[in-house]
Design a protein around this motif. Structure first.
Motif, mmCIF file in Angstrom:
data_model
loop_
_atom_site.group_PDB
_atom_site.id
_atom_site.type_symbol
_atom_site.label_atom_id
_atom_site.label_comp_id
_atom_site.label_asym_id
_atom_site.label_seq_id
_atom_site.Cartn_x
_atom_site.Cartn_y
_atom_site.Cartn_z
ATOM 1 N N PRO A 47 0.621 -1.112 -0.257
ATOM 2 C CA PRO A 47 -0.243 -0.008 -0.191
ATOM 3 C C PRO A 47 0.539 0.580 -0.312
ATOM 4 N N ASN A 48 0.194 2.106 -0.454
ATOM 5 C CA ASN A 48 0.691 3.472 -1.076
ATOM 6 C C ASN A 48 0.697 4.529 -0.088
ATOM 7 N N VAL A 49 1.280 4.291 1.398
ATOM 8 C CA VAL A 49 1.428 4.967 2.744
ATOM 9 C C VAL A 49 2.622 5.822 3.355
ATOM 10 N N GLU A 50 1.567 5.670 3.971
ATOM 11 C CA GLU A 50 2.950 6.383 5.205
ATOM 12 C C GLU A 50 3.544 5.032 6.266
ATOM 13 N N CYS A 51 5.104 5.303 5.925
ATOM 14 C CA CYS A 51 5.845 4.133 6.008
ATOM 15 C C CYS A 51 7.742 4.144 6.612
ATOM 16 N N ILE A 52 7.875 3.250 7.068
ATOM 17 C CA ILE A 52 9.668 2.975 7.672
ATOM 18 C C ILE A 52 9.569 1.633 7.094
ATOM 19 N N ALA A 53 11.521 2.603 6.837
ATOM 20 C CA ALA A 53 12.357 0.853 6.264
ATOM 21 C C ALA A 53 13.016 0.958 7.156
ATOM 22 N N GLU A 54 13.293 -0.209 7.919
ATOM 23 C CA GLU A 54 14.142 -0.611 8.826
ATOM 24 C C GLU A 54 15.425 -1.640 8.525
ATOM 25 N N LYS A 55 16.341 -1.333 8.715
ATOM 26 C CA LYS A 55 17.606 -2.525 8.601
ATOM 27 C C LYS A 55 17.147 -3.598 9.291
ATOM 28 N N LEU A 56 17.528 -4.312 8.610
ATOM 29 C CA LEU A 56 17.069 -5.798 8.717
ATOM 30 C C LEU A 56 17.767 -6.625 10.186
ATOM 31 N N VAL A 57 17.441 -6.557 10.371
ATOM 32 C CA VAL A 57 18.456 -7.016 12.049
ATOM 33 C C VAL A 57 19.172 -8.341 11.864
ATOM 34 N N ASP A 58 19.909 -9.014 12.708
ATOM 35 C CA ASP A 58 20.818 -10.238 11.939
ATOM 36 C C ASP A 58 20.297 -9.820 13.804
ATOM 37 N N PHE A 59 19.670 -11.367 14.050
ATOM 38 C CA PHE A 59 19.203 -12.038 15.366
ATOM 39 C C PHE A 59 19.115 -12.589 15.935
ATOM 40 N N LYS A 60 19.421 -13.229 16.695
ATOM 41 C CA LYS A 60 19.723 -14.610 17.566
ATOM 42 C C LYS A 60 18.498 -15.148 18.074
ATOM 43 N N ASN A 61 17.763 -14.309 19.030
ATOM 44 C CA ASN A 61 16.840 -14.641 19.249
ATOM 45 C C ASN A 61 15.318 -12.976 19.687
ATOM 46 N N GLU A 62 14.215 -13.298 19.491
ATOM 47 C CA GLU A 62 13.011 -12.411 19.603
ATOM 48 C C GLU A 62 12.860 -12.429 20.942
#
Length: 384
Positions: free
Chosen positions: A173-188
């Motif tokens: 959808p063409n809406v207000e948004c953010i683009a976050e760096k993809l995190v290399d994680f061990k756990n959520e």
């Protein structure tokens, strides 16, 4: 103020499963409740004292609903904040405060809050429209991969997509948004913080969340998290800082990433009871729903420690099934030791819709996790 068996009235905006589980606690204490939801078949309808059908985003509906309650709380963030603000100005106690909700309701505003207050979070870029992202990529302002998030109205994995190539932007959808760096994680991880109106604060143990790879929904919540004690302490400290800076009253569920080098990054928060705390109904001394009621009424906060290890399994609608719900093999899981199912009261299922959850408790975490897997493989949420 006298809350129990009295004329006190608690208003709850939102009539879904979180509200329904909150009502278990208000009924236990004989607190009068009034609930509003857009659906005439909302799960809360059977358990509250008054039910009002109305849109949570409509100013007049929210304002008129809240005028005759003593304390107003939420079970979902997507509510009309202008109406809440007017109610606050007229003396109605609104928890979480409207100012906190304004920060949280928009994911771009939420992320800016973290950076402005020195709270660790993943790098991000804010866009007025999704269509602006392609230019940013071409001009070197953004690199693959990243996580696209709609700034508003996302929930349960909706409004979120991992973008690894230009084609992944199609059909967003063409809406207000953010683009976050993809995190290399061990756990959520997640930590629930409770803060009452008197400023008293407690935290629940750190939980570990395992996600469904396609639906981007939590499949399992494991408490306590299987992490080093130092990492757990760091996660609780970060969660406390977020709660303090936001001036939250009630519960604040803080979702985080544990990176490969054991840093803690805040992903996002929810200012209410949360999926990551459902295990607490069976496993904790004070479950999250009772704790939220204690907090917003200024009552002493309850003990947050767990009595036993707890694992929560989400029950979601099976792929390919839409219509009247059927829970297959319920009797089989009820025959398993330490297993408690919670059915939310939604008669219609659809793929990945949250229909209930199952808690598994055991003194031995390894046994609890094995049983959770067995539950997941046994019960099916399908349609007739």
């Amino acid at each position: 103020m006298q809350f129990f068996s009295s004329d006190f009235k608690l208003g709850i905006l939102g009539g879904g499963q979180l509200g329904k589980m909150m009502l278990y606690e208000t009924r236990k204490w004989d607190i009068y409740t009034k609930v509003m939801d857009a659906s005439p078949e909302a799960p809360c309808k059977i358990a509250c004292n008054e039910f009002v059908e109305g849109s949570l985003m409509d100013f007049d509906a929210v304002y008129n609903f809240g005028k005759d309650v003593d304390v107003l709380t939420i079970e979902i963030e997507n509510v009309n904040l202008d109406a809440l603000e007017k109610l606050e100005h007229e003396g109605i106690k609104v928890y979480p405060p409207t100012k906190t909700l304004r920060t949280i309701q928009n994911k771009a505003t939420q992320k800016l809050f973290y950076t402005d207050h020195g709270i660790p979070t993943s790098p991000f870029t804010r866009f007025a429209y999704t269509s602006e992202i392609e230019d940013s990529i071409h001009n070197g302002g953004l690199d693959f991969p990243f996580v696209w998030k709609s700034a508003q109205f996302g929930y349960d994995g909706q409004g979120v997509k991992v973008v690894r190539k230009m084609e992944d932007l199609e059909n967003l959808p063409n809406v207000e948004c953010i683009a976050e760096k993809l995190v290399d994680f061990k756990n959520e991880l997640a930590v629930i913080v409770a803060r009452n109106t008197k400023g008293e604060v407690v935290t629940y143990p750190v939980v570990e969340m395992e996600f469904h790879p396609e639906a981007n929904q939590v499949e399992y919540v494991i408490c306590p998290a299987r992490i080093d004690e130092k990492v757990a302490k760091k996660a609780q400290e970060v969660a406390l800082k977020v709660s303090e800076e936001m001036k939250q009253i009630g519960l604040l569920a803080v979702e985080m990433f544990q990176t490969q080098d054991d840093q803690i990054l805040v992903n996002e928060v929810a200012p209410r009871p949360h999926n990551s705390g459902h295990y607490s109904i069976e496993a904790s001394y004070t479950n999250q729903f009772e704790q939220h009621i204690r907090a917003i009424l200024g009552l002493p906060l309850g003990k947050t420690e767990s009595k036993v290890a707890g694992i929560m399994v989400n029950l979601v609608g099976a792929e390919g099934h839409t219509g009247n719900v059927v829970y297959e093999n319920m009797e089989e899981i009820l025959g398993m030791d330490g297993v408690t199912p919670h059915i939310y009261g939604k008669r219609q299922t659809r793929p990945f819709r949250k229909m209930g959850h199952v808690t598994i408790v055991d003194e031995d975490m390894v046994k609890a996790r094995a049983m959770a897997q067995k539950v997941k493989e046994t019960i099916n949420v399908v349609s007739k």
